[in-house]
Design a protein around this motif. Structure first.
Motif, PDB file in Angstrom:
ATOM      1  N   VAL A  74       0.839  -1.204   0.000  1.00  0.00           N
ATOM      2  CA  VAL A  74       0.000   0.000   0.000  1.00  0.00           C
ATOM      3  C   VAL A  74       0.874   1.254   0.000  1.00  0.00           C
ATOM      4  CG1 VAL A  74      -1.642   1.338   1.382  1.00  0.00           C
ATOM      5  CG2 VAL A  74      -1.985  -1.122   1.078  1.00  0.00           C
ATOM      6  N   LYS A  75       1.924   1.257   0.808  1.00  0.00           N
ATOM      7  CA  LYS A  75       2.802   2.424   0.877  1.00  0.00           C
ATOM      8  C   LYS A  75       3.555   2.634  -0.435  1.00  0.00           C
ATOM      9  CE  LYS A  75       4.482   1.031   4.928  1.00  0.00           C
ATOM     10  NZ  LYS A  75       5.281   0.963   6.182  1.00  0.00           N
ATOM     11  N   ALA A  76       3.963   1.538  -1.078  1.00  0.00           N
ATOM     12  CA  ALA A  76       4.667   1.654  -2.357  1.00  0.00           C
ATOM     13  C   ALA A  76       3.762   2.252  -3.425  1.00  0.00           C
ATOM     14  CB  ALA A  76       5.175   0.279  -2.795  1.00  0.00           C
ATOM     15  N   VAL A  77       2.492   1.846  -3.442  1.00  0.00           N
ATOM     16  CA  VAL A  77       1.543   2.414  -4.406  1.00  0.00           C
ATOM     17  C   VAL A  77       1.356   3.906  -4.150  1.00  0.00           C
ATOM     18  CG1 VAL A  77      -0.883   2.440  -5.110  1.00  0.00           C
ATOM     19  CG2 VAL A  77       0.325   0.269  -4.882  1.00  0.00           C
ATOM     20  N   ASP A  78       1.232   4.289  -2.892  1.00  0.00           N
ATOM     21  CA  ASP A  78       1.013   5.708  -2.591  1.00  0.00           C
ATOM     22  C   ASP A  78       2.231   6.549  -2.957  1.00  0.00           C
ATOM     23  OD1 ASP A  78      -1.086   7.465  -1.224  1.00  0.00           O
ATOM     24  OD2 ASP A  78       0.784   8.099  -0.262  1.00  0.00           O
ATOM     25  N   GLU A 116      -4.735   2.818  11.685  1.00  0.00           N
ATOM     26  CA  GLU A 116      -4.421   4.137  12.225  1.00  0.00           C
ATOM     27  C   GLU A 116      -2.962   4.500  11.974  1.00  0.00           C
ATOM     28  OE1 GLU A 116      -4.076   6.232  16.631  1.00  0.00           O
ATOM     29  OE2 GLU A 116      -5.402   4.498  16.358  1.00  0.00           O
ATOM     30  N   ASP A 117      -2.058   3.540  12.218  1.00  0.00           N
ATOM     31  CA  ASP A 117      -0.627   3.784  11.982  1.00  0.00           C
ATOM     32  C   ASP A 117      -0.350   4.020  10.506  1.00  0.00           C
ATOM     33  OD1 ASP A 117      -0.214   3.417  14.677  1.00  0.00           O
ATOM     34  OD2 ASP A 117       0.476   1.344  14.488  1.00  0.00           O
ATOM     35  N   LEU A 118      -1.003   3.251   9.647  1.00  0.00           N
ATOM     36  CA  LEU A 118      -0.786   3.378   8.208  1.00  0.00           C
ATOM     37  C   LEU A 118      -1.282   4.732   7.702  1.00  0.00           C
ATOM     38  CD1 LEU A 118       0.308   1.681   5.852  1.00  0.00           C
ATOM     39  CD2 LEU A 118      -2.023   0.869   5.451  1.00  0.00           C
ATOM     40  N   ARG A 119      -2.430   5.157   8.187  1.00  0.00           N
ATOM     41  CA  ARG A 119      -2.991   6.448   7.777  1.00  0.00           C
ATOM     42  C   ARG A 119      -2.090   7.599   8.229  1.00  0.00           C
ATOM     43  NH1 ARG A 119      -7.318   5.650   9.894  1.00  0.00           N
ATOM     44  NH2 ARG A 119      -8.507   4.863   8.117  1.00  0.00           N
ATOM     45  N   ARG A 120      -1.550   7.466   9.453  1.00  0.00           N
ATOM     46  CA  ARG A 120      -0.660   8.510   9.966  1.00  0.00           C
ATOM     47  C   ARG A 120       0.650   8.560   9.165  1.00  0.00           C
ATOM     48  NH1 ARG A 120      -0.864   7.123  14.806  1.00  0.00           N
ATOM     49  NH2 ARG A 120       0.956   5.759  14.859  1.00  0.00           N
ATOM     50  N   GLU A 121       1.149   7.408   8.764  1.00  0.00           N
ATOM     51  CA  GLU A 121       2.414   7.357   8.031  1.00  0.00           C
ATOM     52  C   GLU A 121       2.267   7.876   6.607  1.00  0.00           C
ATOM     53  OE1 GLU A 121       5.887   4.092   6.866  1.00  0.00           O
ATOM     54  OE2 GLU A 121       4.254   3.561   8.234  1.00  0.00           O
ATOM     55  N   ILE A 122       1.166   7.515   5.935  1.00  0.00           N
ATOM     56  CA  ILE A 122       0.978   7.923   4.542  1.00  0.00           C
ATOM     57  C   ILE A 122       0.522   9.364   4.432  1.00  0.00           C
ATOM     58  CG2 ILE A 122      -0.421   7.518   2.468  1.00  0.00           C
ATOM     59  CD1 ILE A 122      -0.319   4.559   3.061  1.00  0.00           C
ATOM     60  N   GLY A 123      -0.370   9.792   5.319  1.00  0.00           N
ATOM     61  CA  GLY A 123      -0.843  11.169   5.295  1.00  0.00           C
ATOM     62  C   GLY A 123      -2.024  11.374   4.370  1.00  0.00           C
ATOM     63  N   ASP A 124      -2.173  12.598   3.889  1.00  0.00           N
ATOM     64  CA  ASP A 124      -3.310  12.966   3.048  1.00  0.00           C
ATOM     65  C   ASP A 124      -3.339  12.122   1.778  1.00  0.00           C
ATOM     66  OD1 ASP A 124      -3.992  14.877   4.884  1.00  0.00           O
ATOM     67  OD2 ASP A 124      -2.974  16.506   3.819  1.00  0.00           O
ATOM     68  N   GLY A 125      -4.530  11.785   1.354  1.00  0.00           N
ATOM     69  CA  GLY A 125      -4.681  11.008   0.122  1.00  0.00           C
ATOM     70  C   GLY A 125      -4.664   9.524   0.339  1.00  0.00           C
ATOM     71  N   TYR A 126      -4.603   9.104   1.588  1.00  0.00           N
ATOM     72  CA  TYR A 126      -4.561   7.683   1.920  1.00  0.00           C
ATOM     73  C   TYR A 126      -5.807   6.970   1.397  1.00  0.00           C
ATOM     74  CZ  TYR A 126      -5.074   3.565   4.963  1.00  0.00           C
ATOM     75  OH  TYR A 126      -5.279   2.298   5.445  1.00  0.00           O
TER      76      TYR A 126
END
Length: 368
Positions: A74-78, A116-126
Protein backbone atom coordinates in the motif's frame (compact mmCIF):
# COMPACT_ATOMS: atom_id res chain seq x y z
CA UNK A 1 -0.82 -36.82 6.37
CA UNK A 2 -2.61 -33.87 4.78
CA UNK A 3 -1.14 -30.50 5.74
CA UNK A 4 -4.49 -28.73 6.06
CA UNK A 5 -5.53 -31.19 8.79
CA UNK A 6 -2.52 -30.74 11.11
CA UNK A 7 -0.58 -27.69 10.00
CA UNK A 8 -0.79 -24.39 11.87
CA UNK A 9 1.57 -22.00 13.61
CA UNK A 10 1.99 -22.11 17.39
CA UNK A 11 -0.20 -19.77 19.44
CA UNK A 12 -0.43 -19.59 23.20
CA UNK A 13 2.66 -19.09 25.37
CA UNK A 14 4.62 -16.03 24.24
CA UNK A 15 8.05 -17.66 24.52
CA UNK A 16 7.20 -20.31 21.93
CA UNK A 17 4.42 -18.77 19.83
CA UNK A 18 4.88 -17.91 16.18
CA UNK A 19 4.17 -14.19 16.57
CA UNK A 20 7.29 -13.78 18.75
CA UNK A 21 9.47 -16.28 16.90
CA UNK A 22 9.21 -15.30 13.24
CA UNK A 23 12.08 -12.84 12.86
CA UNK A 24 13.61 -14.82 10.00
CA UNK A 25 10.36 -14.56 8.04
CA UNK A 26 10.14 -10.84 8.78
CA UNK A 27 13.73 -10.34 7.70
CA UNK A 28 13.00 -12.01 4.36
CA UNK A 29 10.04 -9.69 3.72
CA UNK A 30 12.33 -6.70 4.32
CA UNK A 31 15.12 -8.13 2.17
CA UNK A 32 12.78 -8.65 -0.78
CA UNK A 33 11.06 -5.28 -0.44
CA UNK A 34 12.81 -3.63 -3.40
CA UNK A 35 11.70 -6.36 -5.79
CA UNK A 36 8.18 -6.36 -4.37
CA UNK A 37 7.92 -2.56 -4.54
CA UNK A 38 9.06 -2.58 -8.16
CA UNK A 39 6.40 -5.13 -9.08
CA UNK A 40 3.49 -3.31 -7.41
CA UNK A 41 4.49 0.14 -8.70
CA UNK A 42 4.87 -1.19 -12.25
CA UNK A 43 1.42 -2.72 -11.95
CA UNK A 44 -0.11 0.49 -10.58
CA UNK A 45 1.46 2.60 -13.33
CA UNK A 46 0.13 0.25 -16.01
CA UNK A 47 -3.42 0.37 -14.62
CA UNK A 48 -3.91 4.05 -15.57
CA UNK A 49 -5.18 5.54 -12.31
CA UNK A 50 -7.33 2.64 -11.06
CA UNK A 51 -10.15 3.14 -8.55
CA UNK A 52 -9.46 -0.18 -6.78
CA UNK A 53 -6.51 -2.57 -6.45
CA UNK A 54 -7.05 -6.10 -5.18
CA UNK A 55 -4.15 -7.63 -3.25
CA UNK A 56 -3.98 -11.13 -1.76
CA UNK A 57 -1.36 -12.39 0.68
CA UNK A 58 -1.25 -16.19 0.59
CA UNK A 59 -0.09 -17.98 3.75
CA UNK A 60 -0.33 -14.84 5.87
CA UNK A 61 -0.22 -16.64 9.26
CA UNK A 62 -0.61 -14.22 12.21
CA UNK A 63 1.47 -11.88 14.35
CA UNK A 64 3.40 -8.78 13.20
CA UNK A 65 4.30 -10.31 9.82
CA UNK A 66 0.69 -10.89 8.79
CA UNK A 67 0.11 -7.25 7.81
CA UNK A 68 3.70 -6.23 7.02
CA UNK A 69 3.75 -7.31 3.37
CA UNK A 70 0.41 -5.73 2.44
CA UNK A 71 1.32 -2.52 4.31
CA UNK A 72 4.52 -2.27 2.28
CA UNK A 73 2.50 -2.72 -0.92
CA UNK A 74 0.00 0.00 0.00
CA UNK A 75 2.80 2.42 0.88
CA UNK A 76 4.67 1.65 -2.36
CA UNK A 77 1.54 2.41 -4.41
CA UNK A 78 1.01 5.71 -2.59
CA UNK A 79 4.64 6.74 -3.14
CA UNK A 80 4.24 6.02 -6.85
CA UNK A 81 0.93 7.93 -6.92
CA UNK A 82 2.70 11.01 -5.62
CA UNK A 83 5.52 10.64 -8.15
CA UNK A 84 2.94 10.39 -10.96
CA UNK A 85 1.03 13.35 -9.45
CA UNK A 86 -2.21 11.45 -9.45
CA UNK A 87 -4.70 13.20 -7.24
CA UNK A 88 -6.67 10.30 -5.82
CA UNK A 89 -5.33 7.14 -4.25
CA UNK A 90 -6.99 3.87 -5.22
CA UNK A 91 -8.91 1.95 -2.62
CA UNK A 92 -7.44 -1.41 -1.65
CA UNK A 93 -9.29 -4.70 -1.39
CA UNK A 94 -6.94 -6.80 0.72
CA UNK A 95 -7.35 -10.55 1.17
CA UNK A 96 -5.48 -12.43 3.90
CA UNK A 97 -5.33 -16.15 3.20
CA UNK A 98 -4.23 -19.12 5.26
CA UNK A 99 -5.55 -22.53 6.30
CA UNK A 100 -8.77 -22.53 8.37
CA UNK A 101 -6.76 -23.41 11.50
CA UNK A 102 -4.90 -20.09 11.32
CA UNK A 103 -5.49 -17.55 14.10
CA UNK A 104 -7.41 -14.99 12.02
CA UNK A 105 -8.94 -13.46 15.15
CA UNK A 106 -5.55 -12.14 16.27
CA UNK A 107 -5.11 -10.44 12.88
CA UNK A 108 -8.56 -8.86 12.93
CA UNK A 109 -8.06 -7.55 16.48
CA UNK A 110 -4.90 -5.75 15.38
CA UNK A 111 -6.52 -4.05 12.36
CA UNK A 112 -7.76 -0.79 13.99
CA UNK A 113 -4.31 0.15 15.28
CA UNK A 114 -2.68 -1.01 12.07
CA UNK A 115 -4.93 1.18 9.91
CA UNK A 116 -4.42 4.14 12.23
CA UNK A 117 -0.63 3.78 11.98
CA UNK A 118 -0.79 3.38 8.21
CA UNK A 119 -2.99 6.45 7.78
CA UNK A 120 -0.66 8.51 9.97
CA UNK A 121 2.41 7.36 8.03
CA UNK A 122 0.98 7.92 4.54
CA UNK A 123 -0.84 11.17 5.29
CA UNK A 124 -3.31 12.97 3.05
CA UNK A 125 -4.68 11.01 0.12
CA UNK A 126 -4.56 7.68 1.92
CA UNK A 127 -6.72 5.13 0.11
CA UNK A 128 -9.17 3.11 2.18
CA UNK A 129 -8.20 -0.51 2.85
CA UNK A 130 -10.88 -3.20 3.07
CA UNK A 131 -9.55 -6.35 4.77
CA UNK A 132 -10.96 -9.81 4.22
CA UNK A 133 -10.02 -13.19 5.67
CA UNK A 134 -9.89 -16.06 3.18
CA UNK A 135 -9.52 -19.45 4.92
CA UNK A 136 -8.51 -22.29 2.61
CA UNK A 137 -5.60 -24.04 0.92
CA UNK A 138 -3.85 -22.14 -1.86
CA UNK A 139 -3.47 -25.50 -3.62
CA UNK A 140 -6.97 -24.87 -4.92
CA UNK A 141 -9.12 -21.98 -6.15
CA UNK A 142 -9.66 -19.15 -3.67
CA UNK A 143 -10.99 -16.25 -5.77
CA UNK A 144 -13.21 -15.62 -8.81
CA UNK A 145 -11.59 -15.54 -12.23
CA UNK A 146 -9.81 -12.31 -13.23
CA UNK A 147 -10.40 -10.68 -9.84
CA UNK A 148 -6.95 -10.15 -8.27
CA UNK A 149 -4.32 -7.62 -9.33
CA UNK A 150 -1.45 -8.74 -7.09
CA UNK A 151 -0.55 -11.95 -5.28
CA UNK A 152 2.12 -12.14 -2.58
CA UNK A 153 3.34 -15.23 -0.75
CA UNK A 154 6.37 -15.46 1.52
CA UNK A 155 7.75 -18.63 3.15
CA UNK A 156 4.66 -20.72 2.50
CA UNK A 157 5.12 -22.63 -0.75
CA UNK A 158 7.76 -24.99 0.62
CA UNK A 159 4.93 -26.60 2.61
CA UNK A 160 3.36 -29.35 0.53
CA UNK A 161 -0.33 -30.21 0.46
CA UNK A 162 0.45 -33.64 1.91
CA UNK A 163 3.26 -36.02 2.78
CA UNK A 164 4.37 -37.66 -0.49
CA UNK A 165 3.33 -41.24 -1.16
CA UNK A 166 5.91 -44.00 -1.53
CA UNK A 167 8.46 -42.82 1.05
CA UNK A 168 8.39 -45.86 3.34
CA UNK A 169 12.16 -46.22 2.89
CA UNK A 170 12.83 -42.85 4.52
CA UNK A 171 13.38 -44.51 7.90
CA UNK A 172 15.36 -42.47 10.42
CA UNK A 173 14.55 -39.23 8.60
CA UNK A 174 11.55 -36.95 9.01
CA UNK A 175 11.73 -35.21 5.63
CA UNK A 176 13.86 -35.17 2.49
CA UNK A 177 17.41 -35.42 3.87
CA UNK A 178 20.99 -36.14 2.91
CA UNK A 179 20.57 -39.80 3.93
CA UNK A 180 17.25 -40.25 2.11
CA UNK A 181 17.17 -42.87 -0.70
CA UNK A 182 16.84 -41.54 -4.29
CA UNK A 183 13.26 -42.85 -4.48
CA UNK A 184 12.31 -40.65 -1.51
CA UNK A 185 13.94 -37.57 -3.05
CA UNK A 186 11.98 -38.21 -6.26
CA UNK A 187 8.71 -38.68 -4.36
CA UNK A 188 9.19 -35.35 -2.59
CA UNK A 189 9.96 -33.59 -5.86
CA UNK A 190 6.97 -35.19 -7.58
CA UNK A 191 4.68 -33.87 -4.83
CA UNK A 192 6.23 -30.41 -5.10
CA UNK A 193 5.82 -30.46 -8.87
CA UNK A 194 2.16 -31.40 -8.54
CA UNK A 195 1.45 -28.81 -5.84
CA UNK A 196 3.36 -25.92 -7.37
CA UNK A 197 1.86 -26.59 -10.80
CA UNK A 198 -1.62 -26.59 -9.26
CA UNK A 199 -0.81 -23.35 -7.44
CA UNK A 200 0.30 -21.65 -10.66
CA UNK A 201 -2.75 -22.90 -12.57
CA UNK A 202 -5.14 -21.55 -9.92
CA UNK A 203 -3.44 -18.18 -9.62
CA UNK A 204 -3.30 -17.72 -13.41
CA UNK A 205 -7.10 -18.00 -13.50
CA UNK A 206 -7.58 -15.58 -10.61
CA UNK A 207 -5.14 -12.87 -11.75
CA UNK A 208 -6.17 -10.17 -14.19
CA UNK A 209 -4.18 -9.93 -17.40
CA UNK A 210 -0.93 -8.14 -16.59
CA UNK A 211 -1.39 -8.92 -12.88
CA UNK A 212 1.68 -9.53 -10.76
CA UNK A 213 2.78 -12.22 -8.34
CA UNK A 214 5.74 -12.28 -5.94
CA UNK A 215 6.70 -15.64 -4.41
CA UNK A 216 9.44 -16.14 -1.82
CA UNK A 217 10.44 -19.53 -0.43
CA UNK A 218 13.39 -21.26 1.25
CA UNK A 219 15.38 -23.22 -1.31
CA UNK A 220 18.66 -24.94 -2.06
CA UNK A 221 21.81 -24.03 -3.94
CA UNK A 222 22.01 -27.46 -5.61
CA UNK A 223 20.37 -30.88 -5.81
CA UNK A 224 21.82 -31.74 -2.39
CA UNK A 225 18.66 -32.19 -0.27
CA UNK A 226 20.15 -31.25 3.11
CA UNK A 227 18.08 -29.11 5.49
CA UNK A 228 20.17 -29.03 8.71
CA UNK A 229 17.49 -27.73 11.09
CA UNK A 230 15.17 -30.64 10.33
CA UNK A 231 17.93 -33.22 10.11
CA UNK A 232 19.03 -32.27 13.63
CA UNK A 233 15.44 -32.61 14.83
CA UNK A 234 15.40 -36.11 13.33
CA UNK A 235 18.53 -36.96 15.34
CA UNK A 236 16.77 -35.87 18.54
CA UNK A 237 13.74 -38.03 17.77
CA UNK A 238 15.97 -41.02 16.99
CA UNK A 239 17.74 -40.57 20.33
CA UNK A 240 14.36 -40.68 22.07
CA UNK A 241 13.58 -43.93 20.24
CA UNK A 242 16.89 -45.42 21.39
CA UNK A 243 16.06 -44.45 24.99
CA UNK A 244 12.56 -45.93 24.83
CA UNK A 245 10.57 -42.69 24.84
CA UNK A 246 9.23 -43.26 21.32
CA UNK A 247 8.36 -46.31 19.26
CA UNK A 248 10.62 -46.94 16.26
CA UNK A 249 7.70 -47.88 14.03
CA UNK A 250 5.84 -44.67 14.85
CA UNK A 251 8.88 -42.53 14.04
CA UNK A 252 9.44 -44.44 10.78
CA UNK A 253 5.98 -43.43 9.63
CA UNK A 254 6.38 -39.74 10.48
CA UNK A 255 7.43 -37.38 7.67
CA UNK A 256 7.05 -33.63 7.31
CA UNK A 257 5.37 -32.31 4.12
CA UNK A 258 8.23 -29.97 3.27
CA UNK A 259 10.24 -29.42 0.08
CA UNK A 260 12.92 -26.80 -0.57
CA UNK A 261 13.45 -26.48 -4.33
CA UNK A 262 16.47 -25.16 -6.14
CA UNK A 263 16.13 -22.29 -8.58
CA UNK A 264 16.17 -24.36 -11.78
CA UNK A 265 13.21 -26.43 -10.58
CA UNK A 266 11.09 -23.34 -9.95
CA UNK A 267 12.01 -21.85 -13.33
CA UNK A 268 11.20 -25.10 -15.16
CA UNK A 269 7.73 -25.41 -13.62
CA UNK A 270 6.83 -21.77 -14.31
CA UNK A 271 7.89 -22.13 -17.94
CA UNK A 272 6.01 -25.43 -18.23
CA UNK A 273 2.82 -23.74 -16.97
CA UNK A 274 3.13 -21.06 -19.63
CA UNK A 275 0.81 -18.50 -18.03
CA UNK A 276 3.46 -16.09 -16.76
CA UNK A 277 6.46 -14.08 -17.82
CA UNK A 278 9.36 -14.22 -15.36
CA UNK A 279 10.28 -10.65 -14.48
CA UNK A 280 12.84 -11.60 -11.82
CA UNK A 281 14.19 -14.89 -10.48
CA UNK A 282 17.10 -15.00 -8.06
CA UNK A 283 18.43 -16.37 -4.80
CA UNK A 284 19.99 -14.72 -1.78
CA UNK A 285 21.24 -15.77 1.62
CA UNK A 286 19.49 -15.02 4.89
CA UNK A 287 21.12 -15.61 8.27
CA UNK A 288 19.22 -17.82 10.71
CA UNK A 289 20.66 -15.94 13.68
CA UNK A 290 20.25 -12.33 12.60
CA UNK A 291 17.03 -10.57 11.77
CA UNK A 292 14.77 -7.58 12.03
CA UNK A 293 13.43 -6.96 15.53
CA UNK A 294 9.80 -5.90 15.73
CA UNK A 295 9.06 -3.85 18.85
CA UNK A 296 5.35 -3.28 18.25
CA UNK A 297 5.73 0.48 17.75
CA UNK A 298 6.18 0.42 14.00
CA UNK A 299 9.99 0.63 14.24
CA UNK A 300 12.14 -2.21 12.93
CA UNK A 301 15.83 -2.54 13.60
CA UNK A 302 18.44 -4.82 12.12
CA UNK A 303 20.27 -6.46 14.98
CA UNK A 304 23.41 -8.57 15.25
CA UNK A 305 24.15 -11.60 17.37
CA UNK A 306 25.84 -9.35 19.90
CA UNK A 307 22.60 -7.37 20.35
CA UNK A 308 20.28 -10.32 20.93
CA UNK A 309 22.45 -13.29 21.90
CA UNK A 310 21.57 -14.89 18.56
CA UNK A 311 18.33 -15.81 16.89
CA UNK A 312 16.77 -18.68 18.80
CA UNK A 313 16.52 -21.25 16.03
CA UNK A 314 15.06 -23.91 18.32
CA UNK A 315 12.16 -21.68 19.34
CA UNK A 316 11.66 -20.59 15.74
CA UNK A 317 11.33 -24.18 14.58
CA UNK A 318 9.16 -25.08 17.55
CA UNK A 319 6.75 -22.26 16.73
CA UNK A 320 6.26 -23.82 13.29
CA UNK A 321 6.44 -27.58 13.84
CA UNK A 322 5.12 -28.20 17.37
CA UNK A 323 1.41 -28.53 16.43
CA UNK A 324 2.33 -31.18 13.86
CA UNK A 325 4.50 -33.10 16.35
CA UNK A 326 1.78 -32.93 19.01
CA UNK A 327 -0.86 -34.23 16.61
CA UNK A 328 1.30 -37.27 15.83
CA UNK A 329 3.33 -38.03 18.98
CA UNK A 330 1.26 -36.32 21.68
CA UNK A 331 2.26 -33.54 24.07
CA UNK A 332 4.22 -35.67 26.51
CA UNK A 333 7.59 -35.54 24.74
CA UNK A 334 7.51 -32.01 23.32
CA UNK A 335 9.41 -30.16 26.05
CA UNK A 336 12.10 -32.86 26.10
CA UNK A 337 12.41 -32.80 22.31
CA UNK A 338 13.09 -29.08 22.18
CA UNK A 339 15.24 -29.06 25.31
CA UNK A 340 17.59 -31.45 23.53
CA UNK A 341 17.19 -29.77 20.17
CA UNK A 342 18.18 -26.40 21.60
CA UNK A 343 21.47 -27.81 22.87
CA UNK A 344 22.11 -29.61 19.60
CA UNK A 345 21.46 -26.60 17.35
CA UNK A 346 23.65 -24.30 19.48
CA UNK A 347 26.54 -26.78 19.29
CA UNK A 348 26.01 -27.29 15.56
CA UNK A 349 26.04 -23.60 14.69
CA UNK A 350 29.08 -22.91 16.85
CA UNK A 351 31.01 -25.60 14.98
CA UNK A 352 29.58 -24.92 11.49
CA UNK A 353 28.46 -21.27 11.46
CA UNK A 354 28.26 -21.30 7.66
CA UNK A 355 25.30 -23.69 7.97
CA UNK A 356 23.28 -20.91 9.61
CA UNK A 357 22.83 -19.33 6.17
CA UNK A 358 19.54 -20.13 4.49
CA UNK A 359 19.08 -19.95 0.71
CA UNK A 360 15.98 -18.00 -0.28
CA UNK A 361 14.36 -17.97 -3.73
CA UNK A 362 12.32 -15.00 -4.94
CA UNK A 363 10.41 -14.93 -8.21
CA UNK A 364 8.44 -12.04 -9.71
CA UNK A 365 5.83 -13.05 -12.31
CA UNK A 366 3.58 -11.22 -14.75
CA UNK A 367 0.32 -12.80 -15.96
CA UNK A 368 0.26 -13.08 -19.76
Amino acid sequence: MKADEVFRMNGGIEDINYANNSLLQRNVIHMTKLITDKAITSLYTSLNDPKTISIADLGCSFGPNALLAVSNLVKAVDDQRKKLRRRHSPEFQIYLNDLPTNDFNTIFQSLPKHEEDLRREIGDGYGLCFFNGVPGSFYGRLFPSDSIHFFHSSFSLHWLSQVPKGIEENMGNICMATASPPSVIKAYYDQFEQDFSTFLKCRSKELVKGGRMILTMPGRQSKNPTFPTFELLALVLNDLVAEGYLEQEKLNLFNVPLYTPFLAEVKLLVEKDGSFTIDCLETFQSHWTRGYIYNGNGDDNIVSDEDTGGYDVARSLRAVIEPMLVSYFGEGIINEVFHRYNKMIVDFMSIQPEKSLLTVIIISLIKL
